[in-house]
Design a protein around this motif. Structure first.
Motif, short mmCIF file in Angstrom:
data_model
loop_
_atom_site.label_atom_id
_atom_site.label_comp_id
_atom_site.label_asym_id
_atom_site.label_seq_id
_atom_site.Cartn_x
_atom_site.Cartn_y
_atom_site.Cartn_z
N GLY A 127 -3.65 0.26 -3.21
CA GLY A 127 -4.35 -0.64 -3.96
C GLY A 127 -6.15 -1.15 -3.21
O GLY A 127 -6.11 -1.10 -2.05
N ALA A 128 -7.21 -1.26 -3.67
CA ALA A 128 -8.15 -1.43 -3.20
C ALA A 128 -8.70 -2.54 -2.14
O ALA A 128 -9.63 -3.07 -1.37
CB ALA A 128 -9.52 -1.27 -4.48
N THR A 129 -7.76 -4.29 -3.14
CA THR A 129 -8.21 -4.81 -2.54
C THR A 129 -6.88 -5.29 -1.24
O THR A 129 -6.56 -5.14 -0.86
CB THR A 129 -8.02 -6.12 -3.94
N LYS A 130 -7.16 -6.33 -0.90
CA LYS A 130 -6.32 -6.92 0.53
C LYS A 130 -5.13 -8.45 0.03
O LYS A 130 -4.75 -9.01 1.00
CB LYS A 130 -7.72 -7.20 1.28
N GLY A 131 -5.30 -8.42 -1.22
CA GLY A 131 -4.61 -9.76 -1.56
C GLY A 131 -3.24 -9.54 -1.19
O GLY A 131 -2.41 -8.50 -1.45
N LYS A 132 -2.57 -11.02 -0.40
CA LYS A 132 -1.06 -10.42 -0.18
C LYS A 132 0.07 -10.55 -1.32
O LYS A 132 1.06 -9.56 -0.76
CB LYS A 132 -0.77 -12.17 1.02
N ARG A 133 -0.97 -10.99 -2.21
CA ARG A 133 0.06 -10.79 -3.46
C ARG A 133 0.30 -9.20 -4.64
O ARG A 133 0.52 -9.46 -5.69
CB ARG A 133 0.18 -11.83 -4.50
N LEU A 134 -0.74 -8.33 -3.73
CA LEU A 134 -1.17 -7.96 -4.69
C LEU A 134 -0.31 -6.19 -5.47
O LEU A 134 -0.20 -5.87 -5.88
CB LEU A 134 -2.15 -6.46 -3.56
N PHE A 135 0.62 -6.26 -4.15
CA PHE A 135 1.80 -5.16 -4.49
C PHE A 135 3.20 -6.02 -5.44
O PHE A 135 4.35 -5.68 -5.67
CB PHE A 135 2.56 -3.96 -3.77
N GLU A 136 3.22 -7.06 -5.68
CA GLU A 136 4.65 -8.14 -5.70
C GLU A 136 5.04 -8.21 -7.51
O GLU A 136 6.01 -7.97 -7.77
CB GLU A 136 4.28 -9.49 -5.84
N GLY A 137 4.05 -7.52 -8.15
CA GLY A 137 4.52 -7.07 -9.91
C GLY A 137 4.91 -6.04 -9.84
O GLY A 137 5.94 -5.80 -10.25
N ALA A 138 4.16 -5.17 -9.24
CA ALA A 138 5.11 -3.56 -9.14
C ALA A 138 6.01 -3.69 -8.47
O ALA A 138 7.33 -3.05 -9.24
CB ALA A 138 3.61 -2.48 -9.08
N ILE A 139 6.31 -3.90 -7.66
CA ILE A 139 7.61 -3.93 -6.52
C ILE A 139 9.11 -4.43 -7.03
O ILE A 139 9.51 -4.03 -7.69
CB ILE A 139 7.64 -4.85 -5.17
N LEU A 140 9.24 -5.23 -8.31
CA LEU A 140 9.58 -6.19 -9.20
C LEU A 140 9.89 -4.89 -10.79
O LEU A 140 10.83 -4.42 -10.51
CB LEU A 140 9.09 -7.32 -9.98
N THR A 141 8.82 -4.38 -10.93
CA THR A 141 9.42 -3.07 -11.33
C THR A 141 10.37 -1.83 -11.11
O THR A 141 10.63 -1.37 -11.47
CB THR A 141 7.79 -2.61 -12.21
N VAL A 142 9.31 -1.27 -9.89
CA VAL A 142 10.45 -0.64 -9.30
C VAL A 142 11.87 -0.84 -9.07
O VAL A 142 12.87 -0.25 -9.06
CB VAL A 142 9.03 -0.06 -8.19
#
Ligand SMILES: Cc1cc2nc3c(=O)[nH]c(=O)nc-3n(C[C@H](O)[C@H](O)[C@H](O)COP(=O)(O)O)c2cc1C
Length: 191
Positions: A127-142
């Motif tokens: 991802g382009a940004t650096k937010g701590k929660r950037l991947f949270e939603g996608a991890i749940l989906t995966v």
């Protein structure tokens, strides 16, 4: 030992693709047979919720998913790779995942056991940004996707702050990290 890579970015030879290629190289290095699916090159309709799969576990839509289902079930390890698009997976990757409702139905509606237990899955994301929660939603989906296809969420490589085409090459450890992830995925079955 078969390792299946699902490449969810529309950009060929860019960040997601390069990381997945390294991971598959790592798996191959361990003696695994590897295959990469470039989702953007396929015709995969989004799920229409016809729920035909609730009757016999098969999707009623005929398109390139016909060839993907057996690959997903045969692989000993699955690596899904996607850029973050609006805090989620790319639409390409998500369409493939949503169509796995047919496999979810086999397991949870028809109470069939999926073949090939003890399989491992990994998630690679950029991802382009650096937010701590950037991947949270996608991890749940995966995680939910892996559960539906009978795969355990076992590993991940999540890279923040990467935006331009191929910028991942400027990251000192990312490609090597992906190679190591691929090696671990190939070793998972041996262990
Ligand atoms: C439609 C779109 C949505 C995006 N949304 C996000 C986002 O929510 N968060 C983020 O960090 N980056 C976002 N990005 C940036 C991509 O994740 C970034 O450019 C990534 O490196 C692309 O990977 P690729 O080169 O493998 O396609 C977005 C890019 C596009 C085109």
């Amino acid at each position: 030992m078969k390792v299946l890579g699902i490449m969810g970015s529309p950009r060929i030879k860019s960040n997601t693709d390069l990381l997945l290629d390294e991971a598959l190289k790592g798996a191959k290095n361990e003696g695994a047979e590897v295959e990469k699916i470039v989702v953007d090159k396929l015709k995969i309709a989004p799920c229409k919720e016809y729920l035909g799969c609730f009757k016999d576990g098969n999707c009623v839509i005929r398109d390139d998913m016909d060839e993907i289902y057996p690959k997903l079930l045969e692989a000993d390890a699955v690596i899904i790779a996607s850029p973050m698009f609006f805090y989620g997976l790319s639409a390409q990757a998500k369409a493939l995942i949503d169509r796995c409702q047919a496999l979810w139905a086999r397991k949870y509606v028809l109470k069939q056991s999926l073949p090939n237990g003890g399989r491992k899955g990994a998630f690679i994301a950029v991802g382009a940004t650096k937010g701590k929660r950037l991947f949270e939603g996608a991890i749940l989906t995966v995680k939910y996707f892996f559960e539906a296809i009978g795969v355990e969420y076992a590993d991940e490589l999540l890279v923040r702050g990467v935006d331009a085409r191929g910028e991942i090459k400027e990251r000192p450890t990312a490609l090597a990290d992906a190679f190591e992830l691929g090696k671990r995925m190939a070793q998972a079955k041996k262990a």
